[in-house]
Write an enzyme that holds these catalytic residues in place. Structure first.
Site, mmCIF file in Angstrom:
data_model
loop_
_atom_site.group_PDB
_atom_site.id
_atom_site.type_symbol
_atom_site.label_atom_id
_atom_site.label_comp_id
_atom_site.label_asym_id
_atom_site.label_seq_id
_atom_site.Cartn_x
_atom_site.Cartn_y
_atom_site.Cartn_z
ATOM 1 N N ARG A 127 0.808 -1.217 0.000
ATOM 2 C CA ARG A 127 0.000 0.000 0.000
ATOM 3 C C ARG A 127 0.840 1.265 0.000
ATOM 4 N NH1 ARG A 127 -5.276 -1.355 3.830
ATOM 5 N NH2 ARG A 127 -5.924 -3.205 2.667
ATOM 6 N N ASP A 130 -15.378 9.164 8.897
ATOM 7 C CA ASP A 130 -14.318 8.215 8.577
ATOM 8 C C ASP A 130 -12.981 8.928 8.705
ATOM 9 O OD1 ASP A 130 -14.387 5.255 7.194
ATOM 10 O OD2 ASP A 130 -12.538 6.327 6.720
#
Length: 292
Positions: A45, A149
């Site tokens: 990632r 979030d």
């Protein structure tokens, strides 16, 4: 092959010290625990960020993180997992519809507040809104859904409310007929504005200060606790309770439990908990003291 050999021979060499720095930073900023078995995920990632920044090694990326605070949101966005779906764990929405809504309709309270505490790209929050719309008379009830979030990128998707037509079958037919519209000449659909209007999206780090004062009637926090250690989990559950009305609901993910920290809750269904009556009436001041 040793760890040093393997990770030094990658496209972007990563030392043990690099990995330790990255996972310690992730923990301090997000509470996410990254054990050694997550090394490949971290590498995969974050390699995108290393490549984008035209760096050569993870040591250079660690140094860049230390000296450029604007990279921190990109770091967090790259690491966070955002698997979600409309009406995921269907029994939660059935409980909301068949058990919780009738309680509101039968009671005197006209203010309803729900928090989707890890909303990702918005499917959970919109599933809540579709469940409530038409079930609750919005002329009689003041209904708001807060959706937060950590990841700023997924919030942009959530705010747009546009999704691939491939996921349309996950929305019950009676809801899709009323609350979505297909977009001409695309393979996408959008959430209708009347559903969007119920949801307010905000960026929030659960480990940092929470600006909201509550109280909430339902908090969805699903598939988040699996990334936290015991201390972080306990601290967040305590803060959730501080923001919930007596009798309010905390709904968690199918692979999670709060049994070890649930003195303030009673179990009412699969991964559904109800807040026990508190000894001191709710007030914003009480919430601040209890949440600390």
């Amino acid at each position: 092959m040793t760890f040093v050999d393997k990770w030094q021979q990658q496209e972007f060499p990563m030392s043990i010290a690099d990995f330790d720095f990255l996972r310690n930073l992730a923990y301090s900023q997000t509470g996410i625990v990254l054990p050694e078995r997550k090394k490949q995920m971290v590498y995969s990632r974050l390699s995108r960020r290393v490549r984008t920044l035209r760096l050569s090694t993870f040591s250079q990326y660690c140094h860049y993180l230390e000296n450029n605070t604007q990279e921190l949101p990109e770091f967090i966005n790259a690491l966070t997992t955002n698997l979600t779906a409309f009406f995921r764990e269907k029994h939660h929405f059935v409980h909301l519809d068949k058990q919780i809504c009738p309680q509101w309709l039968a009671g005197k309270q006209k203010r309803i507040r729900i928090w989707s505490a890890a909303c990702s790209t918005g499917e959970e929050a919109y599933s809540i809104a579709m469940t409530l719309y038409g079930r609750i008379d919005l002329n009689l009830f003041d209904v708001k859904i807060l959706a937060t979030d950590l990841n700023t990128q997924v919030l942009e998707t959530a705010k747009k409310g546009i999704y691939s037509a491939e996921v349309l079958p996950t929305i019950p037919a009676n809801f899709s007929a009323k609350y979505i519209k297909t977009l001409p000449n695309t393979e996408q659909f959008s959430i209708k504005q009347r559903i969007k209007d119920l949801v307010h999206f905000k960026q929030l780090n659960l480990l940092q200060t929470w600006p909201m004062s509550g109280p909430f009637d339902v908090i969805f926090c699903r598939n988040v606790f699996i990334y936290f250690d015991s201390d972080t989990k306990q601290r967040i559950i305590k803060k959730f309770r501080a923001l919930l009305n007596d009798g309010g609901y905390l709904i968690i993910g199918h692979a999670e439990t709060i049994n070890d920290f649930a003195a303030d809750f009673e179990f009412v269904g699969h991964t559904i908990y109800r807040a026990r009556k508190r000894k001191v009436p709710f007030s914003p001041l009480f919430q601040q003291q209890e949440a600390e």
